[in-house]
Design a protein around this motif. Structure first.
Motif, PDB file in Angstrom:
ATOM      1  N   GLN A  62       0.842  -1.189   0.000  1.00 23.44           N
ATOM      2  CA  GLN A  62       0.000   0.000   0.000  1.00 23.44           C
ATOM      3  C   GLN A  62       0.885   1.250   0.000  1.00 23.44           C
ATOM      4  O   GLN A  62       2.089   1.178   0.304  1.00 23.44           O
ATOM      5  N   GLU A  63       0.319   2.400  -0.313  1.00 16.83           N
ATOM      6  CA  GLU A  63       1.085   3.648  -0.367  1.00 16.83           C
ATOM      7  C   GLU A  63       1.708   4.005   0.976  1.00 16.83           C
ATOM      8  O   GLU A  63       2.734   4.688   1.021  1.00 16.83           O
ATOM      9  N   ASP A  64       1.114   3.555   2.086  1.00 10.20           N
ATOM     10  CA  ASP A  64       1.656   3.868   3.417  1.00 10.20           C
ATOM     11  C   ASP A  64       2.666   2.816   3.890  1.00 10.20           C
ATOM     12  O   ASP A  64       2.993   2.735   5.063  1.00 10.20           O
ATOM     13  N   ASP A  65       3.189   2.006   2.963  1.00 10.75           N
ATOM     14  CA  ASP A  65       4.185   0.962   3.219  1.00 10.75           C
ATOM     15  C   ASP A  65       3.655  -0.230   4.020  1.00 10.75           C
ATOM     16  O   ASP A  65       4.433  -1.059   4.476  1.00 10.75           O
ATOM     17  N   THR A  66       2.351  -0.328   4.212  1.00 12.70           N
ATOM     18  CA  THR A  66       1.774  -1.516   4.826  1.00 12.70           C
ATOM     19  C   THR A  66       1.444  -2.515   3.724  1.00 12.70           C
ATOM     20  O   THR A  66       1.505  -2.194   2.537  1.00 12.70           O
ATOM     21  N   MET A  67       1.091  -3.714   4.122  1.00 17.07           N
ATOM     22  CA  MET A  67       0.701  -4.743   3.170  1.00 17.07           C
ATOM     23  C   MET A  67      -0.776  -5.055   3.377  1.00 17.07           C
ATOM     24  O   MET A  67      -1.252  -5.143   4.504  1.00 17.07           O
ATOM     25  N   LYS A  68      -1.503  -5.216   2.285  1.00 17.48           N
ATOM     26  CA  LYS A  68      -2.918  -5.553   2.325  1.00 17.48           C
ATOM     27  C   LYS A  68      -3.079  -6.988   1.844  1.00 17.48           C
ATOM     28  O   LYS A  68      -2.561  -7.366   0.789  1.00 17.48           O
ATOM     29  N   LYS A  69      -3.803  -7.800   2.625  1.00 18.75           N
ATOM     30  CA  LYS A  69      -4.072  -9.181   2.224  1.00 18.75           C
ATOM     31  C   LYS A  69      -5.228  -9.199   1.230  1.00 18.75           C
ATOM     32  O   LYS A  69      -6.229  -8.510   1.413  1.00 18.75           O
ATOM     33  N   ILE A  70      -5.053  -9.984   0.172  1.00 19.19           N
ATOM     34  CA  ILE A  70      -6.082 -10.125  -0.847  1.00 19.19           C
ATOM     35  C   ILE A  70      -6.230 -11.600  -1.205  1.00 19.19           C
ATOM     36  O   ILE A  70      -5.318 -12.396  -0.996  1.00 19.19           O
ATOM     37  N   THR A  71      -7.389 -11.946  -1.745  1.00 18.26           N
ATOM     38  CA  THR A  71      -7.595 -13.275  -2.299  1.00 18.26           C
ATOM     39  C   THR A  71      -7.319 -13.196  -3.795  1.00 18.26           C
ATOM     40  O   THR A  71      -7.837 -12.314  -4.478  1.00 18.26           O
ATOM     41  N   VAL A  72      -6.483 -14.096  -4.283  1.00 15.83           N
ATOM     42  CA  VAL A  72      -6.075 -14.102  -5.689  1.00 15.83           C
ATOM     43  C   VAL A  72      -6.635 -15.351  -6.366  1.00 15.83           C
ATOM     44  O   VAL A  72      -6.540 -16.443  -5.824  1.00 15.83           O
ATOM     45  N   ASN A  73      -7.202 -15.168  -7.537  1.00 17.26           N
ATOM     46  CA  ASN A  73      -7.554 -16.267  -8.430  1.00 17.26           C
ATOM     47  C   ASN A  73      -6.999 -15.865  -9.785  1.00 17.26           C
ATOM     48  O   ASN A  73      -7.481 -14.912 -10.401  1.00 17.26           O
ATOM     49  N   GLU A  74      -5.972 -16.536 -10.234  1.00 24.09           N
ATOM     50  CA  GLU A  74      -5.251 -16.102 -11.429  1.00 24.09           C
ATOM     51  C   GLU A  74      -6.110 -16.115 -12.685  1.00 24.09           C
ATOM     52  O   GLU A  74      -5.992 -15.220 -13.515  1.00 24.09           O
ATOM     53  N   VAL A  75      -6.965 -17.105 -12.843  1.00 26.66           N
ATOM     54  CA  VAL A  75      -7.831 -17.159 -14.022  1.00 26.66           C
ATOM     55  C   VAL A  75      -8.770 -15.951 -14.032  1.00 26.66           C
ATOM     56  O   VAL A  75      -8.914 -15.269 -15.049  1.00 26.66           O
ATOM     57  N   THR A  76      -9.385 -15.663 -12.905  1.00 21.13           N
ATOM     58  CA  THR A  76     -10.287 -14.507 -12.810  1.00 21.13           C
ATOM     59  C   THR A  76      -9.536 -13.212 -13.073  1.00 21.13           C
ATOM     60  O   THR A  76     -10.016 -12.340 -13.808  1.00 21.13           O
ATOM     61  N   CYS A  77      -8.350 -13.080 -12.504  1.00 17.96           N
ATOM     62  CA  CYS A  77      -7.555 -11.867 -12.686  1.00 17.96           C
ATOM     63  C   CYS A  77      -7.175 -11.671 -14.161  1.00 17.96           C
ATOM     64  O   CYS A  77      -7.298 -10.570 -14.702  1.00 17.96           O
TER      65      CYS A  77
END
Length: 92
Positions: A62-77
Motif C-alpha cells: 500500500q502507499e503507506d508501506d503496509t501490506m494488504k491481504k487479498i484473495t487471488v484467483n489467477e484465471v479470474t484476474c
C-alpha cells in the motif's frame, strides 16, 4: 488438443526464453482467462512458475508501506485484465 498446446509451449520457449530475457512465459485465452501454454517446457517448469490453481491469499503493498491481504484467483484476474478498456479498470 494436447498436441496443439504442446506446440504452443515449445513456441513460447523458443520465442520468449531462448534469448535469456525471460525466465518463464505463458499464454491465456482472453475469453475466459484460462492459461493453455507455459514455458519452460521441461518438467512443466513453466506451469510451476506461471500458474497457481484456485484461490489463494496474497499481499500487495500500500502507499503507506503496509501490506494488504487479498484473495487471488489467477484465471479470474487474467480474465479481468483482458476485459479492461483502460488502467482505471485494473483489478486489485
Amino acid at each position: 488438443m494436447a498436441e496443439e498446446e504442446t506446440k504452443w509451449d515449445d513456441t513460447l520457449e523458443e520465442w520468449m526464453l531462448h534469448e535469456g530475457f525471460c525466465c518463464a512465459a505463458a499464454l491465456a485465452n482472453k475469453a475466459d482467462g484460462g492459461m493453455y501454454a507455459a514455458a519452460p517446457v521441461a518438467n512443466e517448469e513453466g506451469w510451476a512458475l506461471m500458474f497457481k490453481e484456485g484461490d489463494y491469499e496474497g499481499e500487495i503493498p500500500q502507499e503507506d508501506d503496509t501490506m494488504k491481504k487479498i484473495t487471488v484467483n489467477e484465471v479470474t484476474c487474467l480474465y479481468e485484465v483482458g476485459q479492461m478498456k483502460d488502467m482505471s479498470q485494473r483489478p486489485e
